[in-house]
Design an enzyme around this catalytic site. Structure first.
Site, mmCIF file in Angstrom:
data_model
loop_
_atom_site.group_PDB
_atom_site.id
_atom_site.type_symbol
_atom_site.label_atom_id
_atom_site.label_comp_id
_atom_site.label_asym_id
_atom_site.label_seq_id
_atom_site.Cartn_x
_atom_site.Cartn_y
_atom_site.Cartn_z
ATOM 1 N N ASP A 33 -10.212 13.823 8.558
ATOM 2 C CA ASP A 33 -9.513 13.143 7.473
ATOM 3 C C ASP A 33 -9.256 14.136 6.341
ATOM 4 O OD1 ASP A 33 -9.310 9.844 6.605
ATOM 5 O OD2 ASP A 33 -9.090 11.368 5.026
ATOM 6 N N ILE A 34 -8.078 14.046 5.757
ATOM 7 C CA ILE A 34 -7.700 15.002 4.700
ATOM 8 C C ILE A 34 -8.480 14.740 3.401
ATOM 9 C CG2 ILE A 34 -5.758 13.733 3.651
ATOM 10 C CD1 ILE A 34 -4.141 16.399 3.927
ATOM 11 N N ASN A 91 -9.348 -0.224 9.719
ATOM 12 C CA ASN A 91 -8.694 -1.083 8.736
ATOM 13 C C ASN A 91 -7.389 -1.610 9.316
ATOM 14 O OD1 ASN A 91 -10.644 -0.511 6.686
ATOM 15 N ND2 ASN A 91 -9.648 1.472 6.343
ATOM 16 N N GLU A 99 -3.837 2.028 5.028
ATOM 17 C CA GLU A 99 -2.805 2.811 4.330
ATOM 18 C C GLU A 99 -1.785 3.373 5.310
ATOM 19 O OE1 GLU A 99 -4.717 5.867 2.084
ATOM 20 O OE2 GLU A 99 -5.876 4.438 0.897
ATOM 21 N N VAL A 100 -2.252 3.794 6.459
ATOM 22 C CA VAL A 100 -1.352 4.426 7.437
ATOM 23 C C VAL A 100 -1.147 3.456 8.599
ATOM 24 C CG1 VAL A 100 -0.988 6.391 8.967
ATOM 25 C CG2 VAL A 100 -2.186 6.724 6.786
ATOM 26 N N HIS A 104 -5.848 3.500 13.964
ATOM 27 C CA HIS A 104 -6.834 4.586 13.958
ATOM 28 C C HIS A 104 -8.217 4.023 13.700
ATOM 29 C CE1 HIS A 104 -5.188 4.083 9.889
ATOM 30 N NE2 HIS A 104 -6.399 4.397 9.423
ATOM 31 N N HIS A 106 -11.820 5.314 11.986
ATOM 32 C CA HIS A 106 -12.539 6.324 11.213
ATOM 33 C C HIS A 106 -13.929 6.472 11.822
ATOM 34 C CE1 HIS A 106 -9.937 5.893 7.437
ATOM 35 N NE2 HIS A 106 -9.629 4.795 8.101
HETATM 36 P P1 5GP Z 1 -6.537 3.762 6.331
HETATM 37 O O1 5GP Z 1 -6.720 3.322 4.919
HETATM 38 O O2 5GP Z 1 -5.110 3.585 6.801
HETATM 39 O O3 5GP Z 1 -7.538 3.164 7.267
HETATM 40 O O4 5GP Z 1 -6.875 5.292 6.341
HETATM 41 C C1 5GP Z 1 -5.915 6.315 6.349
HETATM 42 C C2 5GP Z 1 -6.650 7.629 6.243
HETATM 43 O O5 5GP Z 1 -5.730 8.662 6.534
HETATM 44 C C3 5GP Z 1 -7.225 7.910 4.856
HETATM 45 O O6 5GP Z 1 -8.635 8.091 4.971
HETATM 46 C C4 5GP Z 1 -6.514 9.198 4.421
HETATM 47 O O7 5GP Z 1 -7.345 10.084 3.729
HETATM 48 C C5 5GP Z 1 -6.041 9.774 5.739
HETATM 49 N N1 5GP Z 1 -4.829 10.574 5.640
HETATM 50 C C6 5GP Z 1 -3.692 10.244 4.981
HETATM 51 N N2 5GP Z 1 -2.771 11.208 5.128
HETATM 52 C C7 5GP Z 1 -3.335 12.165 5.906
HETATM 53 C C8 5GP Z 1 -2.866 13.418 6.402
HETATM 54 O O8 5GP Z 1 -1.742 13.848 6.170
HETATM 55 N N3 5GP Z 1 -3.742 14.126 7.168
HETATM 56 C C9 5GP Z 1 -4.990 13.683 7.450
HETATM 57 N N4 5GP Z 1 -5.756 14.463 8.221
HETATM 58 N N5 5GP Z 1 -5.464 12.505 7.003
HETATM 59 C C10 5GP Z 1 -4.645 11.763 6.231
#
Ligand code: 5GP
Length: 121
Positions: A33-34, A91, A99-100, A104, A106
């Site tokens: 994760d970034i 999520n 968010e994405v 996925h 985590h």
């Molecule tokens: P969500 O809230 O969708 O479950 O989590 C999305 C995750 O993707 C977040 O923890 C965020 O830090 C990670 N993320 C967003 N953009 C990028 C990216 O460009 N590269 C990587 N490696 N992680 C990302």
């Protein structure tokens, strides 16, 4: 929700954006994760276009689903996370804080992660 072919993980899969790769096979990619929320914070994604856990569970082939969960197990074993423990989170949607919009999981580890959810407000 329709799959957005330009979401950030789709772009990582297309090679348009780099990632710190942890694992890859025919059906699965995993990368760091970034913005890590723990010393180990790995994202595991299917290569197929699925928005959420629901979408993946309903539409992915048995081979894709098996590969996905096998990959989570392989990564946990490879990183030695079973000894001290870890957490997986998936999520989904607005209430889930996703968010994405590409399914996925985590994998978080490397410290005591506390309660699963903050105290209810
Ligand atoms: P969500 O809230 O969708 O479950 O989590 C999305 C995750 O993707 C977040 O923890 C965020 O830090 C990670 N993320 C967003 N953009 C990028 C990216 O460009 N590269 C990587 N490696 N992680 C990302």
């Amino acid at each position: 929700m329709a799959y957005d072919t330009n979401n950030i993980f789709a772009r990582i899969l297309k090679g348009e954006i780099p990632c710190s790769k942890v694992y890859e096979d025919a059906h699965v990619l995993a990368f760091n994760d970034i913005h890590p929320q723990a010393p180990t914070h790995i994202l595991v994604i299917p290569k197929g276009a699925y928005v959420s856990m629901t979408d993946f569970a309903q539409k992915a082939t048995a081979a894709e689903q098996a590969a996905f969960f096998a990959a989570v197990g392989k990564i946990v074993a490879e990183k030695g996370l079973d000894a001290d423990g870890y957490r997986t989170i998936a999520n989904a949607g607005a209430n889930g804080g996703q968010e994405v919009p590409h399914f996925h999981i985590h994998i978080l580890a490397g410290k005591r992660l506390g309660r699963m959810l903050p105290e209810a407000a």
